[in-house]
Design a protein around this motif. Structure first.
Motif, PDB file in Angstrom:
ATOM      1  N   ALA A  21       0.842  -1.203   0.000  1.00  0.00           N
ATOM      2  CA  ALA A  21       0.000   0.000   0.000  1.00  0.00           C
ATOM      3  C   ALA A  21       0.876   1.251   0.000  1.00  0.00           C
ATOM      4  O   ALA A  21       1.733   1.418   0.867  1.00  0.00           O
ATOM      5  CB  ALA A  21      -0.907  -0.004   1.227  1.00  0.00           C
ATOM      6  N   ASP A  22       0.655   2.099  -0.992  1.00  0.00           N
ATOM      7  CA  ASP A  22       1.342   3.389  -1.061  1.00  0.00           C
ATOM      8  C   ASP A  22       0.386   4.438  -0.500  1.00  0.00           C
ATOM      9  O   ASP A  22      -0.662   4.703  -1.083  1.00  0.00           O
ATOM     10  CB  ASP A  22       1.714   3.700  -2.513  1.00  0.00           C
ATOM     11  CG  ASP A  22       2.602   4.932  -2.618  1.00  0.00           C
ATOM     12  OD1 ASP A  22       2.837   5.592  -1.588  1.00  0.00           O
ATOM     13  OD2 ASP A  22       3.054   5.240  -3.731  1.00  0.00           O
ATOM     14  N   ILE A  23       0.736   4.988   0.665  1.00  0.00           N
ATOM     15  CA  ILE A  23      -0.174   5.902   1.359  1.00  0.00           C
ATOM     16  C   ILE A  23       0.331   7.327   1.215  1.00  0.00           C
ATOM     17  O   ILE A  23       1.358   7.690   1.785  1.00  0.00           O
ATOM     18  CB  ILE A  23      -0.252   5.558   2.862  1.00  0.00           C
ATOM     19  CG1 ILE A  23      -0.741   4.131   3.045  1.00  0.00           C
ATOM     20  CG2 ILE A  23      -1.161   6.527   3.598  1.00  0.00           C
ATOM     21  CD1 ILE A  23      -0.733   3.693   4.478  1.00  0.00           C
ATOM     22  N   ASP A  24      -0.392   8.143   0.460  1.00  0.00           N
ATOM     23  CA  ASP A  24      -0.027   9.556   0.350  1.00  0.00           C
ATOM     24  C   ASP A  24      -0.886  10.420   1.267  1.00  0.00           C
ATOM     25  O   ASP A  24      -0.425  11.378   1.856  1.00  0.00           O
ATOM     26  CB  ASP A  24      -0.171  10.039  -1.092  1.00  0.00           C
ATOM     27  CG  ASP A  24       0.983   9.561  -1.955  1.00  0.00           C
ATOM     28  OD1 ASP A  24       2.030   9.237  -1.379  1.00  0.00           O
ATOM     29  OD2 ASP A  24       0.821   9.493  -3.186  1.00  0.00           O
ATOM     30  N   MET A  25      -2.177  10.047   1.378  1.00  0.00           N
ATOM     31  CA  MET A  25      -3.078  10.829   2.240  1.00  0.00           C
ATOM     32  C   MET A  25      -4.113   9.891   2.855  1.00  0.00           C
ATOM     33  O   MET A  25      -4.033   8.681   2.679  1.00  0.00           O
ATOM     34  CB  MET A  25      -3.740  11.956   1.457  1.00  0.00           C
ATOM     35  CG  MET A  25      -4.197  11.600   0.080  1.00  0.00           C
ATOM     36  SD  MET A  25      -4.284  13.077  -0.943  1.00  0.00           S
ATOM     37  CE  MET A  25      -4.029  12.385  -2.553  1.00  0.00           C
ATOM     38  N   GLU A  26      -5.059  10.464   3.573  1.00  0.00           N
ATOM     39  CA  GLU A  26      -6.109   9.681   4.229  1.00  0.00           C
ATOM     40  C   GLU A  26      -5.545   8.594   5.135  1.00  0.00           C
ATOM     41  O   GLU A  26      -6.015   7.458   5.136  1.00  0.00           O
ATOM     42  CB  GLU A  26      -7.026   9.018   3.179  1.00  0.00           C
ATOM     43  CG  GLU A  26      -7.804   9.980   2.322  1.00  0.00           C
ATOM     44  CD  GLU A  26      -8.751   9.273   1.366  1.00  0.00           C
ATOM     45  OE1 GLU A  26      -8.673   8.041   1.246  1.00  0.00           O
ATOM     46  OE2 GLU A  26      -9.579   9.950   0.749  1.00  0.00           O
ATOM     47  N   ALA A  27      -4.511   8.933   5.905  1.00  0.00           N
ATOM     48  CA  ALA A  27      -3.854   7.940   6.762  1.00  0.00           C
ATOM     49  C   ALA A  27      -4.842   7.269   7.718  1.00  0.00           C
ATOM     50  O   ALA A  27      -4.758   6.067   7.960  1.00  0.00           O
ATOM     51  CB  ALA A  27      -2.729   8.599   7.544  1.00  0.00           C
ATOM     52  N   GLU A  28      -5.813   8.038   8.241  1.00  0.00           N
ATOM     53  CA  GLU A  28      -6.773   7.473   9.217  1.00  0.00           C
ATOM     54  C   GLU A  28      -7.586   6.356   8.568  1.00  0.00           C
ATOM     55  O   GLU A  28      -7.806   5.305   9.163  1.00  0.00           O
ATOM     56  CB  GLU A  28      -7.736   8.550   9.757  1.00  0.00           C
ATOM     57  CG  GLU A  28      -7.073   9.654  10.567  1.00  0.00           C
ATOM     58  CD  GLU A  28      -6.440  10.744   9.705  1.00  0.00           C
ATOM     59  OE1 GLU A  28      -6.638  10.712   8.463  1.00  0.00           O
ATOM     60  OE2 GLU A  28      -5.719  11.582  10.254  1.00  0.00           O
ATOM     61  N   ASN A  29      -8.037   6.588   7.318  1.00  0.00           N
ATOM     62  CA  ASN A  29      -8.805   5.565   6.604  1.00  0.00           C
ATOM     63  C   ASN A  29      -7.979   4.296   6.405  1.00  0.00           C
ATOM     64  O   ASN A  29      -8.492   3.185   6.514  1.00  0.00           O
ATOM     65  CB  ASN A  29      -9.249   6.075   5.224  1.00  0.00           C
ATOM     66  CG  ASN A  29     -10.321   7.148   5.351  1.00  0.00           C
ATOM     67  OD1 ASN A  29     -10.872   7.370   6.429  1.00  0.00           O
ATOM     68  ND2 ASN A  29     -10.607   7.829   4.252  1.00  0.00           N
TER      69      ASN A  29
END
Length: 194
Positions: free
Chosen positions: A165-173
């Motif tokens: 998973a590449d997480i740029d935003m929406e860390a909480e989700n």
């Protein structure tokens, strides 16, 4: 006693034990006189790569901890003050893994020609998927999802071994999603890029 426990006062003493005995699990505090825990575990890995290494840390030295996990030096890190039950469970898992690793025949490990379960890449852009596709060739079934909803749909229909998973935003989700994964698909290994 359930385990035979050796206690060392510092890193050098611990490394002496590692040189002398077959030790399935090494538990180290991060802050020790003369040598940090991550350094001890790095050097222990050179001597006994099949031992399972656990780091106890009471402060947020995140860079060195993440670096150590990525380098394969640390199996788990546990923050202080720890929960005794959690610590017992992690040690039990580590002992089981460490014993298996030390007992197995030291044949050369190689990748199978084809892996049955798929690798799912969750990324808004296809950058990571493209890079993995170039590296893996035909040896992996690579799936792509651009958002969490697409990933959940694929997980329902496909057997997935690894999620990247590449997480740029929406860390909480994503944190909610990872907790769901852990409960529903505990066998999936999750690799997070951020």
């Amino acid at each position: 006693s359930k385990y035979h426990v050796l206690t060392a006062a510092n890193g050098e003493e611990a490394l002496e034990f590692v040189r002398k005995f077959k030790i399935p699990v090494i538990v180290s505090d991060q802050r020790m006189p003369g040598m940090l825990g991550v350094e001890l575990l790095r050097r222990a890995r050179e001597l006994t790569p099949d031992s399972v290494r656990i780091l106890l840390t009471g402060y947020s030295d995140l860079a060195s901890i993440v670096g150590s996990i990525n380098d394969g030096e640390v199996y788990r890190f546990i923050s202080k003050p720890w929960d005794n039950q959690e610590l017992q469970q992690v040690i039990a898992e580590a002992v089981a893994i460490g014993n298996r690793m030390l007992e197995r025949q030291h044949g050369q490990l190689s990748l199978p020609a084809k892996v049955d379960a798929a690798v799912l890449v969750l990324d808004e852009r296809r950058d990571v998927h493209g890079a993995l596709a170039r590296m893996a060739g035909n040896s992996l079934e690579l799936l792509y999802a651009k958002n969490i909803q697409e990933a959940l749909t694929l997980l329902e229909s496909k057997e997935v071994a690894v999620l990247v998973a590449d997480i740029d935003m929406e860390a909480e989700n994503y944190l909610v999603f990872f907790n769901l994964l852990k409960n529903k698909y505990p066998q999936i290994l999750v690799v997070v890029l951020t």
